[in-house]
Structures are given as C-alpha cells and as structure tokens.
Design an enzyme around this catalytic site. Structure first.
Site, PDB file in Angstrom:
ATOM      1  N   CYS A  86       0.826  -1.220   0.000  1.00  0.00           N
ATOM      2  CA  CYS A  86       0.000   0.000   0.000  1.00  0.00           C
ATOM      3  C   CYS A  86       0.854   1.262   0.000  1.00  0.00           C
ATOM      4  O   CYS A  86       0.488   2.270   0.608  1.00  0.00           O
ATOM      5  CB  CYS A  86      -0.951  -0.013   1.192  1.00  0.00           C
ATOM      6  SG  CYS A  86      -2.176  -1.328   1.111  1.00  0.00           S
ATOM      7  N   ILE A 138       2.664   3.868  -5.016  1.00  0.00           N
ATOM      8  CA  ILE A 138       2.011   3.592  -6.294  1.00  0.00           C
ATOM      9  C   ILE A 138       0.602   3.050  -6.127  1.00  0.00           C
ATOM     10  O   ILE A 138      -0.204   3.083  -7.074  1.00  0.00           O
ATOM     11  CB  ILE A 138       2.867   2.618  -7.136  1.00  0.00           C
ATOM     12  CG1 ILE A 138       2.409   2.601  -8.608  1.00  0.00           C
ATOM     13  CG2 ILE A 138       2.823   1.211  -6.544  1.00  0.00           C
ATOM     14  CD1 ILE A 138       2.576   3.907  -9.323  1.00  0.00           C
ATOM     15  N   HIS A 151       9.128  -8.796  -4.888  1.00  0.00           N
ATOM     16  CA  HIS A 151       8.144  -9.165  -5.907  1.00  0.00           C
ATOM     17  C   HIS A 151       8.007 -10.674  -6.071  1.00  0.00           C
ATOM     18  O   HIS A 151       6.896 -11.206  -6.105  1.00  0.00           O
ATOM     19  CB  HIS A 151       8.501  -8.533  -7.244  1.00  0.00           C
ATOM     20  CG  HIS A 151       8.181  -7.074  -7.321  1.00  0.00           C
ATOM     21  ND1 HIS A 151       8.516  -6.280  -8.410  1.00  0.00           N
ATOM     22  CD2 HIS A 151       7.548  -6.247  -6.448  1.00  0.00           C
ATOM     23  CE1 HIS A 151       8.108  -5.047  -8.190  1.00  0.00           C
ATOM     24  NE2 HIS A 151       7.531  -4.996  -7.005  1.00  0.00           N
ATOM     25  N   LYS A 209       6.349  -3.514 -11.767  1.00  0.00           N
ATOM     26  CA  LYS A 209       7.644  -3.755 -12.413  1.00  0.00           C
ATOM     27  C   LYS A 209       8.776  -3.491 -11.417  1.00  0.00           C
ATOM     28  O   LYS A 209       8.595  -2.727 -10.456  1.00  0.00           O
ATOM     29  CB  LYS A 209       7.787  -2.882 -13.671  1.00  0.00           C
ATOM     30  CG  LYS A 209       7.552  -1.376 -13.453  1.00  0.00           C
ATOM     31  CD  LYS A 209       8.743  -0.668 -12.867  1.00  0.00           C
ATOM     32  CE  LYS A 209       8.462   0.751 -12.529  1.00  0.00           C
ATOM     33  NZ  LYS A 209       9.525   1.378 -11.721  1.00  0.00           N
ATOM     34  N   ASP A 220      14.428   0.333 -12.675  1.00  0.00           N
ATOM     35  CA  ASP A 220      13.330   1.221 -12.331  1.00  0.00           C
ATOM     36  C   ASP A 220      12.591   1.720 -13.568  1.00  0.00           C
ATOM     37  O   ASP A 220      11.366   1.603 -13.666  1.00  0.00           O
ATOM     38  CB  ASP A 220      13.854   2.414 -11.527  1.00  0.00           C
ATOM     39  CG  ASP A 220      12.756   3.416 -11.208  1.00  0.00           C
ATOM     40  OD1 ASP A 220      11.644   2.985 -10.840  1.00  0.00           O
ATOM     41  OD2 ASP A 220      13.002   4.628 -11.332  1.00  0.00           O
TER      42      ASP A 220
END
Length: 362
Positions: free
Chosen positions: A8, A11, A73, A91, A173
């Site tokens: 959270c 983004i 991720h 990403k 990034d």
C-alpha cells in the site's frame, strides 16, 4: 473478478484510482506488512484492510496485485501462487532473471497466470504508434533511440533508498517502460551490448520526510548500450540517475520510409509524430482509448478479462521475463565486455484496437 492488493505504498493510490475505470476489477481488500498503512489506504478508498495471510485466504479473491518493493516481488508472488491465486506484479517482475523464471515456472505448474507492469504500452498513444509500425508507415524498421535520464529520485520520493539498493537503479526502475514499449513496437530483443557506471557511492535525500539522510549506492546509476532486435533493428538506449538534464526524445523509431516519435512510455498518452524524407514532423491523430489519463490498472483489467475469456493477456509474465533478461544483460555485458544473447522466446503482445471501450478489452 475479485482483486486483492498487497503493498500500500506510493504507487497503490494510482492503481486504486484507475481501477474504478474497469468494472471487471472488484477490489475486495488491501494489505501491507505495516497494518496502519493498509488501514489508511483502505479508509481513503472505502475498502477493507486485511492482514496478508487473511487476504491470501479469502476465497473471493482470484487475482492479487503485488505492489511491494522490487526485492519482494518474487517472494510475494510465490506466496500468492501457493494460495491458488493469479498474480500481477508491479515492475520489474523480479530483480534477477533466475528468480523471475522461477516465478513463471511455479505459475505454470499450478495452472495459474502471472502478469506484470508496465501496462503503459497499452495506452492509446503507444497503440497508435504500434498501428503505424504494423501498417508499414515507416517502412522496414532500422533502429531507434530510447532515453531516460534524470538527477535521481531523492528530491521527490518520500523514501527513495530502495532506488539505490540491490534491485534498484535506473535500468530496473525505468527500463521496463522503455524496453516493454520497444518490444511492443519492434518485437523481441535478440542481443544486448552495454556499459554501466556509478558516479557516487553515497547520495543525500532532499525530499521533506527524510531530508538530510545519507543513502549508500549499491547499483550502477548510469547504463547505456545497444539492443539488436530479432527483426534486425538496432536501438541505442541510456538510463541514468546521474544527469542534470537532456534534450533527447524519450523514444524514436527509424524506418526505411519515415521516422516515428513515440511519447514518454511512463505515460499512456502523448503526441505521436511521423517525419518522411524532406518533410516536417506531422502529428498523427491518437483516437484509441486510454490516452487521456493515468490508467495504471489497464494491464490488470486486460488480464482479468483474459482469464474469464480464456485468451492470452497482454502485460504477461512472459513479456516481463523477456524484458528482465534484457535489463540484466546490460550489467552482464558491461562486466564481460561481450555481447549477450537473449534466450527467452517471445511473441509480441496482441495490439489493442477500437474494441477497448467501457473498460472491456477484447
């Protein structure tokens, strides 16, 4: 489709706001390692905050959007798959090609899907550029350029240290936006040649929340090189956190008949221009949808529709893994001094036509 969000941070607000544009996305809950952050985001958007374990156990959630930091991720994605749910990751897909491949292998074994940002290449401006390339407007693609260069993110991001830690840097990034759009336009990458550098070992945060704190720099902050695509096109690329300013266009594609200006691939819209020999730059009308705002749930919506319709989704794990292998190849090439061959097979994602309306994607 019932959707959960894990992570959270900064983004997540953009995803939650954009998700309102897509009726297929039924956001059921949000979660974060910091319960107070999840509670605040849930209150902001009228949603329910849960623990990560409770969210993964919720049978009404079929797809989880993973908005954790890059280093998490794959670990979080594997937990989502183990819970029997599809996963869509911010990403990059992972911080190393090997771990990204492990995530896709786990998904295939479980009969589940992986999707990944960026989805900006699905925006109306980039799909317009795709139409022009596919229609032969520029002729045979010959090459191009791709540039993202800035002085770094420490002046605006509230907690920028992860940009300079393992898994960060300008290529991981910002590279996903540029390379994904190039693959959308030109197809898969075949070879990479690159060089990298690090201008400073430490950087000072100047944004308000942590102003004055010193961050160690553990990754290259300037990456440059060349992509050779399977169709023969050669694209020069530079991604940097060390440049005060520049005057390059974000993306240019050159063909035997014309050149194409493609707008910033970090956005869904922008101006698309074509220039033929002896002429001036001419604006091309952008009539395809999702070019007029920040639709950072478009790829998730396409994935949800694809699952329900049993068709391939466009912002796929295969696409993200290919891009991750390409990005990792710059460091490999810089260290070895050799051209790196790209091994992941890939078909270009299907283009989006005028059927992309009212949040329904065919």
């Amino acid at each position: 489709m019932g959707i959960g969000i894990i992570g959270c941070g900064n983004i997540s607000g953009a995803y939650l706001k954009a998700a309102r544009s897509f009726p297929v996305l039924d956001i059921r809950a949000v979660a974060d390692l910091r319960p107070e952050v999840a509670a605040a985001r849930a209150a902001e958007h009228g949603l329910v905050a849960k623990s990560i374990g409770a969210l993964l156990a919720d049978r009404e959630i079929g797809l989880v959007i993973n908005l954790t930091i890059p280093r998490a991720h794959v670990d979080v994605g594997l937990r989502v798959l183990a819970a029997g749910k599809h996963v869509y990751s911010e990403k990059p897909l992972g911080v190393e090609f090997a771990e990204g491949r492990r995530l896709l292998e786990a998904a295939r074994a479980a009969g589940l899907r992986v999707g990944s940002a960026p989805d900006t290449f699905l925006g109306g401006a980039h799909q317009t550029a795709r139409q022009l390339v596919d229609a032969g407007t520029i002729g045979q693609p010959i090459g191009g350029t791709a540039f993202f260069m800035c002085p770094g993110h420490e002046s605006w991001h509230p907690d920028p240290a992860f940009y300079y830690d393992f898994g960060g840097g300008p290529m991981l990034d910002m590279g996903p936006y540029y390379i994904t759009d190039l693959v959308n336009l030109l197809g898969p990458v075949a070879q990479v040649s690159g060089m990298t550098s690090m201008a400073r070992r430490e950087r000072v945060i100047t944004s308000a929340l942590k102003k004055g704190q010193v961050m160690p720099v553990k990754v290259p902050t300037h990456v440059a090189g060349t992509l050779r695509f399977a169709n023969g096109a050669i694209v020069q690329i530079a991604m940097s956190f060390d440049v005060a300013g520049h005057n390059h266009s974000p993306l240019e594609i050159y063909g035997t008949e014309a050149s194409l200006l493609v707008p910033d691939p970090n956005n869904f819209g922008g101006e698309v221009k074509v220039r033929r020999p002896g002429g001036d730059w001419v604006d091309e009308a952008v009539t395809l949808p999702y070019a007029d705002g920040n639709y950072r749930s478009l790829g998730v919506a396409d994935m949800a529709h694809a699952i329900l319709a049993n068709r391939p989704h466009r912002a796929s794990g295969d696409l993200a893994l290919h891009v991750l292998e390409v990005m990792e190849a710059f460091d490999k090439s810089s260290r070895s001094g050799q051209v790196v061959e790209i091994t992941t097979p890939l078909e270009r994602p299907a283009p989006i036509g005028a059927s992309l309306v009212d949040g329904r994607i065919a």
